[in-house]
Design a protein around this motif. Structure first.
Motif, mmCIF file in Angstrom:
data_model
loop_
_atom_site.group_PDB
_atom_site.id
_atom_site.type_symbol
_atom_site.label_atom_id
_atom_site.label_comp_id
_atom_site.label_asym_id
_atom_site.label_seq_id
_atom_site.Cartn_x
_atom_site.Cartn_y
_atom_site.Cartn_z
ATOM 1 N N THR A 396 0.846 -1.191 0.000
ATOM 2 C CA THR A 396 0.000 0.000 0.000
ATOM 3 C C THR A 396 0.882 1.241 0.000
ATOM 4 O OG1 THR A 396 -1.714 -1.162 1.233
ATOM 5 C CG2 THR A 396 -1.821 1.254 1.202
ATOM 6 N N PRO A 397 0.697 2.153 -0.925
ATOM 7 C CA PRO A 397 1.581 3.323 -1.003
ATOM 8 C C PRO A 397 1.256 4.358 0.079
ATOM 9 C CG PRO A 397 -0.141 3.497 -2.643
ATOM 10 C CD PRO A 397 -0.324 2.157 -1.990
ATOM 11 N N PRO A 398 2.254 5.095 0.516
ATOM 12 C CA PRO A 398 1.992 6.233 1.411
ATOM 13 C C PRO A 398 1.146 7.279 0.698
ATOM 14 C CG PRO A 398 4.337 5.667 1.365
ATOM 15 C CD PRO A 398 3.687 4.909 0.254
ATOM 16 N N ASP A 399 0.302 7.980 1.443
ATOM 17 C CA ASP A 399 -0.604 8.965 0.841
ATOM 18 C C ASP A 399 0.154 10.081 0.120
ATOM 19 O OD1 ASP A 399 -2.765 7.548 1.765
ATOM 20 O OD2 ASP A 399 -2.944 8.712 3.631
ATOM 21 N N ASN A 400 1.310 10.460 0.657
ATOM 22 C CA ASN A 400 2.031 11.589 0.052
ATOM 23 C C ASN A 400 2.607 11.256 -1.323
ATOM 24 O OD1 ASN A 400 3.889 9.784 1.247
ATOM 25 N ND2 ASN A 400 5.461 11.379 1.315
ATOM 26 N N LEU A 401 2.747 9.947 -1.650
ATOM 27 C CA LEU A 401 3.284 9.575 -2.956
ATOM 28 C C LEU A 401 2.226 9.618 -4.045
ATOM 29 C CD1 LEU A 401 5.667 6.549 -2.262
ATOM 30 C CD2 LEU A 401 6.291 8.900 -2.815
ATOM 31 N N MET A 402 0.967 9.497 -3.681
ATOM 32 C CA MET A 402 -0.089 9.336 -4.676
ATOM 33 C C MET A 402 -0.817 10.630 -5.005
ATOM 34 S SD MET A 402 0.534 6.271 -5.265
ATOM 35 C CE MET A 402 -0.772 5.832 -6.419
ATOM 36 N N ARG A 403 -0.293 11.747 -4.546
ATOM 37 C CA ARG A 403 -0.933 13.022 -4.872
ATOM 38 C C ARG A 403 -0.697 13.371 -6.338
ATOM 39 N NH1 ARG A 403 2.640 16.984 -5.629
ATOM 40 N NH2 ARG A 403 4.780 16.675 -4.904
ATOM 41 N N TRP A 472 7.014 16.476 -12.234
ATOM 42 C CA TRP A 472 7.911 17.235 -11.375
ATOM 43 C C TRP A 472 7.556 17.015 -9.900
ATOM 44 C CZ3 TRP A 472 12.441 19.263 -11.421
ATOM 45 C CH2 TRP A 472 12.815 20.208 -10.476
ATOM 46 N N GLY A 473 8.578 16.635 -9.098
ATOM 47 C CA GLY A 473 8.371 16.429 -7.677
ATOM 48 C C GLY A 473 7.902 15.036 -7.299
ATOM 49 N N VAL A 474 7.706 14.148 -8.267
ATOM 50 C CA VAL A 474 7.238 12.792 -7.998
ATOM 51 C C VAL A 474 8.431 11.839 -7.981
ATOM 52 C CG1 VAL A 474 5.813 10.879 -8.845
ATOM 53 C CG2 VAL A 474 4.981 13.232 -9.015
ATOM 54 N N LYS A 475 8.482 10.965 -6.981
ATOM 55 C CA LYS A 475 9.582 10.015 -6.854
ATOM 56 C C LYS A 475 9.381 8.824 -7.784
ATOM 57 C CE LYS A 475 10.558 11.218 -2.030
ATOM 58 N NZ LYS A 475 10.683 10.706 -0.640
ATOM 59 N N PRO A 476 10.473 8.269 -8.341
ATOM 60 C CA PRO A 476 10.346 7.133 -9.270
ATOM 61 C C PRO A 476 9.638 5.924 -8.675
ATOM 62 C CG PRO A 476 12.535 8.101 -9.430
ATOM 63 C CD PRO A 476 11.864 8.770 -8.274
ATOM 64 N N VAL A 477 9.740 5.727 -7.346
ATOM 65 C CA VAL A 477 9.091 4.577 -6.723
ATOM 66 C C VAL A 477 7.584 4.600 -6.927
ATOM 67 C CG1 VAL A 477 8.781 5.691 -4.475
ATOM 68 C CG2 VAL A 477 9.003 3.199 -4.592
ATOM 69 N N THR A 478 7.039 5.770 -7.232
ATOM 70 C CA THR A 478 5.597 5.903 -7.443
ATOM 71 C C THR A 478 5.132 5.108 -8.657
ATOM 72 O OG1 THR A 478 5.815 8.152 -6.546
ATOM 73 C CG2 THR A 478 3.728 7.605 -7.584
ATOM 74 N N THR A 479 6.004 4.895 -9.614
ATOM 75 C CA THR A 479 5.620 4.148 -10.821
ATOM 76 C C THR A 479 5.109 2.760 -10.463
ATOM 77 O OG1 THR A 479 7.412 5.315 -11.975
ATOM 78 C CG2 THR A 479 6.371 3.480 -13.131
ATOM 79 N N GLY A 480 5.773 2.098 -9.537
ATOM 80 C CA GLY A 480 5.344 0.772 -9.123
ATOM 81 C C GLY A 480 3.978 0.783 -8.451
ATOM 82 N N PHE A 481 3.713 1.794 -7.647
ATOM 83 C CA PHE A 481 2.411 1.900 -6.986
ATOM 84 C C PHE A 481 1.304 2.204 -8.003
ATOM 85 C CE2 PHE A 481 5.191 2.969 -3.280
ATOM 86 C CZ PHE A 481 4.847 1.881 -2.501
ATOM 87 N N ASP A 482 1.626 3.019 -9.003
ATOM 88 C CA ASP A 482 0.637 3.285 -10.062
ATOM 89 C C ASP A 482 0.316 2.006 -10.828
ATOM 90 O OD1 ASP A 482 0.282 5.924 -9.479
ATOM 91 O OD2 ASP A 482 1.627 6.687 -11.024
ATOM 92 N N ILE A 484 0.468 -1.091 -9.599
ATOM 93 C CA ILE A 484 -0.368 -1.903 -8.705
ATOM 94 C C ILE A 484 -1.820 -1.451 -8.776
ATOM 95 C CG2 ILE A 484 -0.843 -2.431 -6.279
ATOM 96 C CD1 ILE A 484 2.165 -2.331 -5.763
ATOM 97 N N ASP A 485 -2.025 -0.145 -8.828
ATOM 98 C CA ASP A 485 -3.381 0.413 -8.925
ATOM 99 C C ASP A 485 -4.050 0.004 -10.237
ATOM 100 O OD1 ASP A 485 -5.602 1.943 -8.184
ATOM 101 O OD2 ASP A 485 -4.815 3.732 -9.176
ATOM 102 N N VAL A 486 -3.299 0.065 -11.334
ATOM 103 C CA VAL A 486 -3.848 -0.320 -12.639
ATOM 104 C C VAL A 486 -4.185 -1.806 -12.666
ATOM 105 C CG1 VAL A 486 -3.189 -0.691 -15.054
ATOM 106 C CG2 VAL A 486 -2.810 1.534 -13.992
ATOM 107 N N ILE A 487 -3.322 -2.648 -12.106
ATOM 108 C CA ILE A 487 -3.586 -4.090 -12.071
ATOM 109 C C ILE A 487 -4.870 -4.378 -11.295
ATOM 110 C CG2 ILE A 487 -2.730 -6.305 -11.191
ATOM 111 C CD1 ILE A 487 0.107 -5.268 -11.782
ATOM 112 N N SER A 488 -5.098 -3.630 -10.233
ATOM 113 C CA SER A 488 -6.345 -3.784 -9.477
ATOM 114 C C SER A 488 -7.557 -3.454 -10.350
ATOM 115 C CB SER A 488 -6.315 -2.881 -8.236
ATOM 116 O OG SER A 488 -7.524 -2.956 -7.523
#
Length: 549
Positions: A396-403, A472-482, A484-488
Motif C-alpha cells: 500500500t503506497p503512502p498517501d504523500n506519494l499518490m498526490r 515534477w516532484g514525484v519520486k520514481p518509486v511511485t511508478t510501481g504503486f501506479d 499496482i493500482d492499474v492491475i487492481s
C-alpha cells in the motif's frame, strides 16, 4: 607428424561426414538465406586436404578460422509507432559494421572464478557491447589481482586501475606510504580517462576495505553511465589471516592484515535491479516516447484528459511533463536500503542472489502505463527472474506519494543523446577499448494473444516495471504503486466479465473503463487519469543483474 595427424582426422571425417554449423554473430533478425551462407561442411572441406597444405607453387597456405566463413551481419529495422515492424524486406547492412568474434570465457578448471560474467557466453557477449565497472573488494592476498587477471583474459581490452601500479618501478614494487594519496589519485585519473573513452570493462583492483573508498568509483559510474558490480574473491582463505599473510604479494605484516580485517565493511546495496546498458536504454525510451506521442495525437480523449490534468495546451508541452534524469534504465528487483528494511539482509545474503550478480537476463516489455504522476514500461518477468524477485506486489503506497502534482516540470525533456561526450580534448584515445558495438540490441516480436490480454500480469512479479519519466516532484518509486493500482482495475474488470454472461456487450461502461484502438495497439482508460497501452508487439531487451549502492 603434423601431416599424419591431419590425414587421420580427414579419414575420420570422410567415414562420417557431418555438417558443422559455426555460431552466427549476426543479429536475431538474420534471414534464412543468410544462415545458409553461414554453414560450412567440414567433411567436404577436409576431403580436399591437399589444398590446406600447398598451393600451385608449393608454398604453405594459411588455414582460415571459422569466422572467415561467417557472412556480414544483417539488420532489420526496429518497430515503433512511427516505423512499424518490417520482417523481411531485404538485408540492410550499415557501412563499416564490425563483426564481433565469439566471446571468450574461462575454462572449467579455473579455480575460484565461478562468476557469470566469466562463465556465461551470453553474458560475456552482452558485457562486451555494454559499459561495466567491476570494483574488486578484499583483503591483501585474498585473490583480487588474480581475479583481475582472469577478467582480463576474457575481456582483452579491459582497463585495470590499481593504486599498486603507482609503486611499480622497473618491474619492482616500492611502496611509500607517504605517496598513498597520490597513488589513489593516479588510479582514479586512469579510471576517468577510461570511462571517457567508453571502455567496455573497467576493473578497479584495490582493497576497498571501507565503503567510502569505493564511493568515488560508484559516482563515476553514475556520471559516465556504467553499470557497477562490487566483486569479492571466492577463495576459501579470503578472511583467513594466516593464509593472507602467506599469500599476499607485498609481504604485508600480520598486524596490518588483522587491522584491515577489523575495519572490513560489507557492501550493502540500496537496491538490486536488472540494468539496461546505455544504447538499449536510449532506444527503449525513444520507442516509449513515440508511443506516448502517437496516443496523444490519435486519441482525442487521452489528449483532452491530460490537457486538463497538466493545464498544458499542446502535445509538445505534455511530452515535457514527464522527465527522467537517469540515462540508463532499470527494473528494480528488491529495495534493500543498505540492509535496514525487514528481510533485506536475508535477500542480500541469499546464495541465489549472489550467484546471479553480473548475469545477463532478457526483459520483456509488454506495455506502458501513464498516470498523472508517472510514465512507466510494464515488465513480464521470466520464471528465472521471478526467483530473484523480492518486491511486495501488494504494498500500500503512502498517501504523500499518490498526490497529483500541482505544477509542471519546466526542464528539458528526456534526450536520446549521450550526456558525457569527451569535450576535454584528451589525446591518445585507444579506439580498441571502445564498446564493440553502439547499436542497441533489442528485439520486437508479436505478443501472445492470451485470453486475459488486458490483465497480462498478476500476483508475484506483477509490479515489475521500468520508470520512464515522472512529473515534477514525484519520486520514481511511485511508478510501481501506479502499476499496482492499474492491475487492481484490470482485475475488477476481468472479474465483472466472468460474472456476466454477456460480458462483451456490457464490457466497459459497467467496469468504468473505455477502450480505444489505434495502429499497433489498444489503449484503455480506467478513470482518474489512468491510461494503459497494450501493444501488439513486445520489446525484448537484455539487462545485467546487479546492485545500486
Amino acid at each position: 607428424m603434423g601431416c599424419f595427424s591431419w590425414l587421420c582426422f580427414w579419414r575420420r571425417e570422410n567415414l562420417q561426414e557431418e555438417e558443422v554449423t559455426f555460431p552466427s554473430v549476426s543479429s536475431p533478425s538474420t534471414s534464412e538465406s543468410d544462415s545458409v551462407g553461414q554453414r560450412s561442411t567440414m567433411g567436404k572441406a577436409l576431403s580436399k586436404v591437399k589444398s590446406f597444405f600447398s598451393s600451385e607453387n608449393g608454398s604453405a597456405i594459411d588455414i582460415l578460422p571459422p569466422e572467415a566463413f561467417v557472412s556480414q551481419q544483417s539488420y532489420e529495422p526496429l518497430a515503433s509507432p512511427r516505423s512499424p515492424l518490417i520482417r523481411s524486406r531485404g538485408e540492410l547492412t550499415p557501412p563499416d559494421t564490425p563483426v564481433i568474434p565469439p566471446a571468450k570465457r574461462l575454462k572449467p578448471d579455473e579455480k575460484y572464478v565461478d562468476f557469470p560474467f566469466l562463465r556465461d557466453d551470453n553474458t560475456v557477449e552482452y558485457i562486451r557491447r555494454s559499459k561495466l565497472m567491476i570494483i574488486l573488494k578484499g583483503l591483501p592476498g585474498s585473490g583480487k589481482s588474480t581475479l583481475a587477471e582472469n577478467i582480463k583474459k576474457v575481456y582483452e581490452n579491459a582497463v585495470v586501475c590499481s593504486a599498486d601500479h603507482f609503486f611499480m618501478v622497473d618491474g619492482q614494487y616500492n611502496f611509500n606510504p607517504q605517496k598513498l594519496k597520490d597513488a589513489h589519485g593516479n588510479c582514479q585519473k586512469k579510471a576517468v580517462q577510461a570511462a571517457k573513452r567508453n571502455c567496455s570493462v573497467i576493473i578497479i583492483d584495490n582493497t576497498n576495505i571501507k565503503n567510502w573508498e569505493s564511493s568515488v568509483y560508484l559516482q563515476m559510474c553514475k556520471k559516465y553511465h556504467y553499470v557497477a558490480i562490487i566483486v569479492e574473491p571466492q577463495t576459501p582463505w579470503c578472511f583467513d589471516v594466516q593464509e593472507l599473510v602467506r599469500k599476499n604479494s607485498h609481504e604485508i605484516k600480520e598486524e596490518i592484515i588483522v587491522r584491515k580485517l577489523n575495519d572490513y565493511q560489507a557492501a550493502l546495496p540500496i537496491y538490486y535491479a536488472w540494468f539496461l546498458n546505455e544504447p538499449d536504454s536510449l532506444r527503449v525510451s525513444k520507442i516509449a516516447w513515440q508511443w506516448l506521442e502517437k496516443a496523444l495525437l490519435e486519441i482525442d480523449d487521452f489528449f483532452r484528459d491530460f490537457k486538463q490534468i497538466t493545464k498544458l495546451s499542446s502535445v509538445d508541452d505534455i511530452l515535457q511533463y514527464f522527465v527522467n534524469e537517469n540515462i540508463t534504465l532499470h527494473t528494480t528487483a528488491k529495495f534493500t536500503g543498505r540492509g535496514k528494511p525487514h528481510g533485506s539482509l536475508e535477500y542480500i545474503n541469499d546464495p541465489e542472489v549472489k550467484c546471479a550478480l553480473g548475469q545477463c537476463y532478457p526483459l520483456n516489455i509488454i506495455g506502458f502505463v501513464i498516470t498523472p504522476r508517472t510514465f512507466g514500461a510494464r515488465i513480464k518477468l521470466t520464471d528465472e527472474e521471478l526467483e530473484l524477485w523480492g518486491s511486495n506486489d501488494y504494498e500500500t503506497p503512502p498517501d504523500n506519494l499518490m498526490r497529483v502534482p500541482e505544477f509542471v516540470n519546466k526542464k528539458e525533456p528526456y534526450t536520446t543523446t549521450s550526456a558525457h561526450d569527451n569535450d576535454d580534448g584528451d589525446e591518445g584515445n585507444d579506439n580498441d577499448n571502445l564498446v564493440d558495438s553502439c547499436e542497441p540490441k533489442i528485439i520486437i516480436t508479436p505478443q501472445e494473444m492470451v485470453k486475459n490480454r488486458f490483465w497480462p500480469t498478476s500476483g508475484i512479479g506483477s509490479r515489475a516495471h521500468i520508470t520512464l519519466g515522472c512529473a515534477w516532484g514525484v519520486k520514481p518509486v511511485t511508478t510501481g504503486f501506479d502499476l499496482i493500482d492499474v492491475i487492481s482495475c484490470e482485475q475488477i474488470e476481468e472479474d465483472s466479465k466472468k460474472h456476466n454472461e454477456n460480458a462483451m456487450d456490457v464490457d466497459l461502461e459497467d467496469s468504468g473503463s473505455k477502450t480505444y484502438n489505434f495502429y499497433g495497439a489498444v489503449m484503455k482508460c480506467y478513470g482518474k487519469g489512468r491510461w494503459v497501452i497494450y501493444p501488439e508487439d513486445k520489446i525484448i531487451v537484455e539487462s545485467l543483474f546487479s546492485a545500486f549502492y
